[in-house]
Structures are given as C-alpha cells and as structure tokens.
Design a protein around this motif. Structure first.
Motif, PDB file in Angstrom:
ATOM      1  N   LEU A 162       0.832  -1.197   0.000  1.00 45.82           N
ATOM      2  CA  LEU A 162       0.000   0.000   0.000  1.00 45.82           C
ATOM      3  C   LEU A 162       0.874   1.257   0.000  1.00 45.82           C
ATOM      4  CD1 LEU A 162      -2.892   1.034   0.052  1.00 45.82           C
ATOM      5  CD2 LEU A 162      -2.850   0.874   2.547  1.00 45.82           C
ATOM      6  N   GLU A 163       1.962   1.239   0.753  1.00 45.78           N
ATOM      7  CA  GLU A 163       2.885   2.387   0.785  1.00 45.78           C
ATOM      8  C   GLU A 163       3.516   2.626  -0.582  1.00 45.78           C
ATOM      9  OE1 GLU A 163       5.705   1.498   3.799  1.00 45.78           O
ATOM     10  OE2 GLU A 163       4.312   1.852   5.469  1.00 45.78           O
ATOM     11  N   GLU A 164       3.937   1.555  -1.245  1.00 48.45           N
ATOM     12  CA  GLU A 164       4.583   1.694  -2.559  1.00 48.45           C
ATOM     13  C   GLU A 164       3.604   2.226  -3.606  1.00 48.45           C
ATOM     14  OE1 GLU A 164       7.773   1.353  -3.294  1.00 48.45           O
ATOM     15  OE2 GLU A 164       8.211   0.867  -1.201  1.00 48.45           O
ATOM     16  N   PHE A 165       2.380   1.727  -3.596  1.00 50.16           N
ATOM     17  CA  PHE A 165       1.399   2.185  -4.592  1.00 50.16           C
ATOM     18  C   PHE A 165       0.891   3.596  -4.272  1.00 50.16           C
ATOM     19  CE2 PHE A 165       0.964  -2.477  -5.386  1.00 50.16           C
ATOM     20  CZ  PHE A 165       1.370  -2.436  -6.720  1.00 50.16           C
ATOM     21  N   THR A 166       0.904   3.973  -3.008  1.00 47.64           N
ATOM     22  CA  THR A 166       0.539   5.342  -2.644  1.00 47.64           C
ATOM     23  C   THR A 166       1.567   6.322  -3.226  1.00 47.64           C
ATOM     24  OG1 THR A 166      -0.557   4.628  -0.615  1.00 47.64           O
ATOM     25  CG2 THR A 166       0.113   6.937  -0.729  1.00 47.64           C
ATOM     26  N   LYS A 167       2.845   5.968  -3.148  1.00 43.17           N
ATOM     27  CA  LYS A 167       3.899   6.798  -3.742  1.00 43.17           C
ATOM     28  C   LYS A 167       3.680   6.958  -5.245  1.00 43.17           C
ATOM     29  CE  LYS A 167       7.484   5.230  -0.498  1.00 43.17           C
ATOM     30  NZ  LYS A 167       8.734   4.408  -0.410  1.00 43.17           N
ATOM     31  N   ALA A 168       3.370   5.838  -5.916  1.00 42.03           N
ATOM     32  CA  ALA A 168       3.168   5.876  -7.371  1.00 42.03           C
ATOM     33  C   ALA A 168       1.973   6.739  -7.745  1.00 42.03           C
ATOM     34  CB  ALA A 168       2.994   4.456  -7.903  1.00 42.03           C
ATOM     35  N   CYS A 169       0.874   6.633  -6.972  1.00 43.17           N
ATOM     36  CA  CYS A 169      -0.326   7.422  -7.261  1.00 43.17           C
ATOM     37  C   CYS A 169      -0.095   8.911  -7.009  1.00 43.17           C
ATOM     38  CB  CYS A 169      -1.508   6.925  -6.424  1.00 43.17           C
ATOM     39  SG  CYS A 169      -2.142   5.316  -6.956  1.00 43.17           S
ATOM     40  N   LYS A 170       0.622   9.240  -5.940  1.00 47.55           N
ATOM     41  CA  LYS A 170       0.914  10.648  -5.657  1.00 47.55           C
ATOM     42  C   LYS A 170       1.818  11.250  -6.722  1.00 47.55           C
ATOM     43  CE  LYS A 170       0.127  10.796  -0.679  1.00 47.55           C
ATOM     44  NZ  LYS A 170       0.701  11.027   0.661  1.00 47.55           N
ATOM     45  N   LYS A 171       2.713  10.451  -7.228  1.00 44.45           N
ATOM     46  CA  LYS A 171       3.593  10.911  -8.313  1.00 44.45           C
ATOM     47  C   LYS A 171       2.782  11.244  -9.563  1.00 44.45           C
ATOM     48  CE  LYS A 171       7.864   9.577 -10.687  1.00 44.45           C
ATOM     49  NZ  LYS A 171       8.886   8.505 -10.866  1.00 44.45           N
ATOM     50  N   ALA A 172       1.637  10.522  -9.725  1.00 45.10           N
ATOM     51  CA  ALA A 172       0.761  10.757 -10.884  1.00 45.10           C
ATOM     52  C   ALA A 172      -0.280  11.845 -10.613  1.00 45.10           C
ATOM     53  CB  ALA A 172       0.063   9.451 -11.267  1.00 45.10           C
TER      54      ALA A 172
END
Length: 645
Positions: free
Chosen positions: A631-641
């Motif tokens: 969840l932490e890794e995908f949160t980073k990816a979504c915030k980057k987008a």
C-alpha cells in the motif's frame, strides 16, 4: 417499553423452541381464551438450518413453519392462514424479513401476540464478532415494534465483548446471562505445524487412515475443496469422499448432506458453508486443513465432533502460508476513502419521492452502487446499516420491485367484474396477457388511474393473499425512508465519511487480529510465554474456565507434549520493485492506491472484475508480501501521478 425477562444464553448445546403451553395452563400468564395462544418467532441465519429444525419439530407434532424465499405460493398462503387462525406456535424466519414493513405490520395483529423472540446465532449482532450481519442489528428494534413479551438470545461463540454487545442491544441484565464452558472432555484438540502447504497432504492421509469414522475436513477455498476431495477419492486410498461449498447447486448440496448423515459418505471436504444445523452424533474427526479465520469459527467447527460423547479427534495443520489467504479475506472489505466519499455524495443527493403516508424516500440499486464505487456487497450493507442505526439518517423499508407478473387463478375474472375500486380498475386496464402470465407496469397503471403506486401494489398483494392471482415479482430496488436532513455541504459529508471510515478501518484491524488469535491459541504468547493447555486457552477466550478448577485437560497437543507448538518462522520479504512496476504497467488506475494493492495481493472487488484484472498475470503476483508495504509503494506511485488522497 420494558420487556421482562430477556436472556442471553451462551451455550454449547442446542435449546428447543419454546411455545408456553405449560405457562398458560398453569395460570402463570394472563387468560388467553379470547386473545389466542400467540406464537414464538425464531430468528435464524440460514434457510437450511431453519428447515432442519422445523422438520425435527414437526416430527414431534409441534406446529412450526419456516417463512423463507424457497416457499411456494401455496405454502406461503398456508403459513399466513395458520398464523391468522392461531394454529401455528413457532415461526422461523431470517433476520432480513424483520425489516419488511408488511411483515412487521402483520406481526402486530397475531392472535395472542408474539410470546417470545428467540435469536439464534446471536453473536451475529455484534460488529466485533466473527460473523457480523447488519440485519441482526435491527432485530432489537423489531422486538420493540411488535411488543414481544420475551426475548432469548442463543449463541455458542460469544466472547465477553460480543456478549456485552448483545446485552446492550436487548437491554439484558448481567444476571440474565447464562454461560457454559466450551470444554468437551471427549475431544482431543491437536495441532501439527508444517513448513509449507504441500506438507499437509501426506499427514492428512495418514491421519484418516489411522482414525476411522465420519470425518469433516475444512478448507478455505471452493477450488481447494474440490481438488482435495478428488485426491482423497483416488483408488490408492479408497476413501468415500465428497466436496461441499457455497458454489454448488442446492440439490447437490442437499444430496451430499443427506448421504453424509446416512453414513454413505465417510469424508466431506468443505468450506465454512458446511456444518450449520448438522447434528450428526458420530462425527469422529474434524480436521482443519487450513487454519480457521477466528477462534470462534474454530470452536464452532470442532463442536460438530463427538456429540455422542465418545472419543473424537480435532486436528489443525498450522502453516504460515495459510495466513496469506486469511489476510486476503480480511483486507477485501475496506474500500478507499475516496470511494466511500463518492458513494455517500450520491446517496445524500439522490432524488427523493414522496411516501403515501408522508415523508420522503430514496431508491437505491445496490448492485449498481457496488460496481460503481468498487465496494463489495457485504461492506455496502454495513455502510447503509450504519447510516440507519448510528447516524439516524435513513431507514431501510420494504423493497420495491420493477417487474410484476401474475397468473389469474379460479375466481379472478368474476372478482374483477364485481370489484369497482379504483385499484382493481387500474390493474384490469394495465395488465396485459402474454400466454400464461399477465404483465403489469405498476408505475404506469398507477399514473393512468391517478393513484399512489403503493395502492396498486397493495391491491395486487391482497388478490394474491386471497388466492385470486399468483403474483411474481422481480427486479428488486431497495428503498430507504429519509429520517433526518441528509448532509449536503462538503464539511457535513466529510464528517460522516471520516467517522464511517474510521469504524471500517477498526473492523479490518479486528478481523486481522482474530486471525492472529488462532495462532496464539496454540503457540506461546505474552500471556503464556511457555504455552498452556489448548482447551484452557479456548475456554478463557470465551470468558469461562475448565470445569472443577482444572488448569489443564490432559489430552490436547500441549498436555501430551508438555510444550507449546512452534510455528516455523517466515523470513521477511522485501518489496519486489520489478513486480510492483509490472502491476502499474498492467493497470492505468492512479486514483486508488488500495485498489492497486488489492490487485497485487490477489483480492477481487467489483472494479477488479470489471477491468478483468483478475485474469491478468499480475493479479496476486505479490500475495506473499506485506499488504501494508504494498500500500505504501502504490501510494507513492499514485501521488507521483497527481493523486492527492
């Protein structure tokens, strides 16, 4: 209104239905020669369970019936007549029926009233229990509305916290709580730790070869049940075996259940779908091929062994890999906070229509909402129940149906000619015959006649009850009466979202903790660093103890070996960045990190199915990883987008 008395019984034996003829004949209750004998309503969660109990009562010449969705028109008509005429003593029904306005109203006029409401599987009332059902929360309100004389709540799996919830719901005094210990001296509680799931099968075969007699083998998934049953049925072992799960056809499940009861099948490999209402006295072995989801579930399932009092074995194979599947189930019900917000915005801004007796109503298609906002049906029902019971904003009322058909029975034509009511005229003009059945657009018929829709529906139901037509309804639309002003502003909606989401997060944590408690039951823990008797730990979980002051049973795995079970440790897994990138490449979603984590972890949801991601090789590709890390890794990816959640 004060009811007296109300009871909560936490027990591990079945209690028969109560109808009060002894009280009436002894003069302990008011004279019922004029008012009627009244009935007992038994609330039970499963149709199969109700059917078994009603059949058993009828064999004892006790007038009992089950009102459920499988009943034919003729059967429903007979049950209604027997209640109206005072011939029925016990009525079994599911909790969902107690929220039906028509049923509630009819129960208010039963001759002699409702003498007792008996709530079976009462732990379902508690939001912190292992099998919470939102409709169970509404039973207490039903009891108040129909002015039931007495209430008894029965469960075999209530922790102290769950028992308190049940008592609070029905205003049950602590002095009216009766507990028995789950300890059964004829049950051997055994556990065997294994490194991998592959290690279980030879142990299972060896156990079944050494321990004859009827056996239940519990697994988690439907495909597991089928695959394991096929392997055990091969000529090499010669076991008489069948699989059983919720995905099977009703007639197939009934056949397997009947053959197992008759001794024609020795081993049933089943999911949790099998066992409720099964009262086979000579089950010698209950095996957990997978760990249970909770101690309550484990206790319920081993309770099916050895009811004849003879020695029986309960074996659980404990493996760290099992908890991947369990976490999958626990993590599946929490939607993203943004999905919850969008759902509530639609509900609160839904177009309202007027109720005939006053007030406003909103209509919701729950299947459509589930797909639109990626929220499973179970948590969606919890959300709606919370809006009703905690926030007091809406209340579920009798559903509406979009499609009405009826078959004209003997006397229909003559009745319609004599009936000059506007409703009868509306039906006659709006009904179009198509071969056997008449089709009627109820909304159009009501508009054409200038009548409320409810009047036309009421007339159709009346004709059905009188036996003049056989009514069929499909296309359910859930309706909710607006109780108070619905939140409109962003701040008002945010307040509800935050409170609701916090509760849902707590439930997820609680579900994960219940799964971990199963391991604690068998292994060392801070409370018992060297471990302790499994039977004692089980009793203490339910707030009781071993009988006669015993500190140990003498025949569980701990007592036999003198030491706690040691579960092979699982090495920590670092995030697989390449696999995470593969998920991001396969899925363009960037507005919901939890959704991406679900895909990686292998958790289905309406949106996953819609995008066909459950068919992708990335689905479940990271199931052995820690969900929180994903969840932490995908949160980073979504915030980057650009995601701001």
């Amino acid at each position: 209104m004060v009811r007296s008395p109300s009871y909560l019984t936490i027990t591990f034996v079945q209690i028969p239905g109560i109808a009060f003829p002894v009280l009436d004949s002894s003069g302990q209750t008011k004279d019922r020669t004029k008012t009627g004998s009244g009935i007992t309503i038994v609330v039970s969660p499963l149709i199969a369970l109700m059917k078994d109990q009603v059949d058993a009562l009828q064999r004892r010449n006790i007038p009992a019936a089950c009102l459920d969705s499988t009943k034919t028109w003729e059967e429903q008509k007979e049950i209604t007549a027997s209640m109206r005429e005072g011939r029925l003593r016990l009525l079994y029904c599911a909790p969902e029926r107690l929220n039906n306005e028509g049923f509630v109203e009819s129960m208010k006029y039963i001759p002699g009233g409702i003498r007792l409401v008996a709530v079976d599987e009462a732990h379902c009332i508690s939001e912190w229990g292992h099998s919470f059902r939102p409709d169970y929360l509404k039973i207490a309100r039903f009891v108040q509305e129909i002015k039931a004389e007495r209430v008894i709540c029965l469960t075999a799996t209530a922790t102290p916290r769950v028992a308190k919830d049940v008592c609070d719901a029905f205003q049950i005094a602590e002095s009216n709580v009766y507990r028995t210990s789950p300890y059964r001296p004829n049950l051997e509680l055994l556990v065997e730790p294994v490194k991998t799931q592959r290690d279980k099968y030879p142990l299972l075969v060896e156990f079944l070869m050494k321990n004859p007699g009827p056996s239940l083998v519990y697994v988690t998934l439907q495909k597991q049940a089928e695959g394991l049953a096929r392997r055990l049925a091969c000529e090499k072992y010669g076991f008489s075996v069948a699989s059983f799960h919720a995905g099977m056809k009703t007639e197939e499940k009934t056949k397997i259940q009947d053959e197992f009861m008759a001794g024609k099948i020795r081993v049933v490999v089943a999911t949790i779908a099998f066992g409720m209402g099964i009262d086979k006295a000579d089950i010698r072995n209950v095996l957990h091929y997978d760990s249970s989801s909770s101690i309550e579930e484990y206790s319920q399932q081993i309770g099916r062994a050895g009811r004849d009092g003879k020695l029986s074995h309960c074996m659980l194979y404990l493996c760290d890999e099992d908890f991947i599947i369990k976490e999958n189930f626990a993590r599946g019900d929490l939607p993203s906070q943004e999905s919850l917000r969008q759902l509530l915005e639609e509900i609160f801004n839904m177009e309202k229509s007027q109720l005939p007796g006053g007030g406003e109503v909103i209509k919701l298609n729950l299947s459509s909402l589930s797909r639109e906002y990626d929220i499973r049906s179970s948590p969606l029902s919890v959300i709606l129940a919370t809006l009703e019971l905690r926030f007091g904003l809406i209340r579920a009322i009798t559903p509406e149906y979009s499609n009405y058909q009826f078959e004209a029975m003997a006397g229909y034509e003559g009745s319609t000619k004599k009936d000059s009511s506007p409703e009868a005229k509306a039906i006659k003009q709006g009904a179009k015959l198509a071969k056997k059945y008449y089709n009627i657009d109820v909304d159009a018929a009501a508009r054409a006649a200038g009548l409320p829709r409810s009047d036309v529906v009421r007339k159709l139901n009346s004709l059905h009850d009188l036996g003049l037509i056989k009514l069929k309804v499909t296309g359910v639309v859930n309706r909710f009466k607006v109780l108070n002003r619905l939140p409109k502003t962003s701040a008002e909606i945010s307040s509800v979202v935050d409170k609701l989401y916090a509760e849902m997060e707590s439930r997820e944590k609680d579900a994960l903790e219940r799964t971990r408690q199963v391991t604690t039951l068998f292994t060392a823990s801070p409370a018992a660093p060297k471990g302790q008797c499994i039977a004692r730990s089980l009793a203490e979980h339910f707030g009781t103890s071993l009988p006669e002051g015993k500190s140990a049973c003498g025949h569980c795995s701990f007592c036999i070996t003198g030491k706690a079970v040691e579960l092979p440790s699982k090495p920590a897994t670092a995030p697989n960045i390449a696999a995470i990138r593969a998920v991001l490449e396969a899925c363009e979603v960037r507005d919901d990190p939890r959704f991406l984590a679900r895909v990686a972890f292998g958790i289905k949801s309406p949106r996953v199915t819609k995008l066909r991601l459950d068919k992708s090789p990335v689905f479940g590709s990271l199931e052995e990883h820690d969900f929180t890390s994903l969840l932490e890794e995908f949160t980073k990816a979504c915030k980057k987008a650009g995601f701001k959640g």
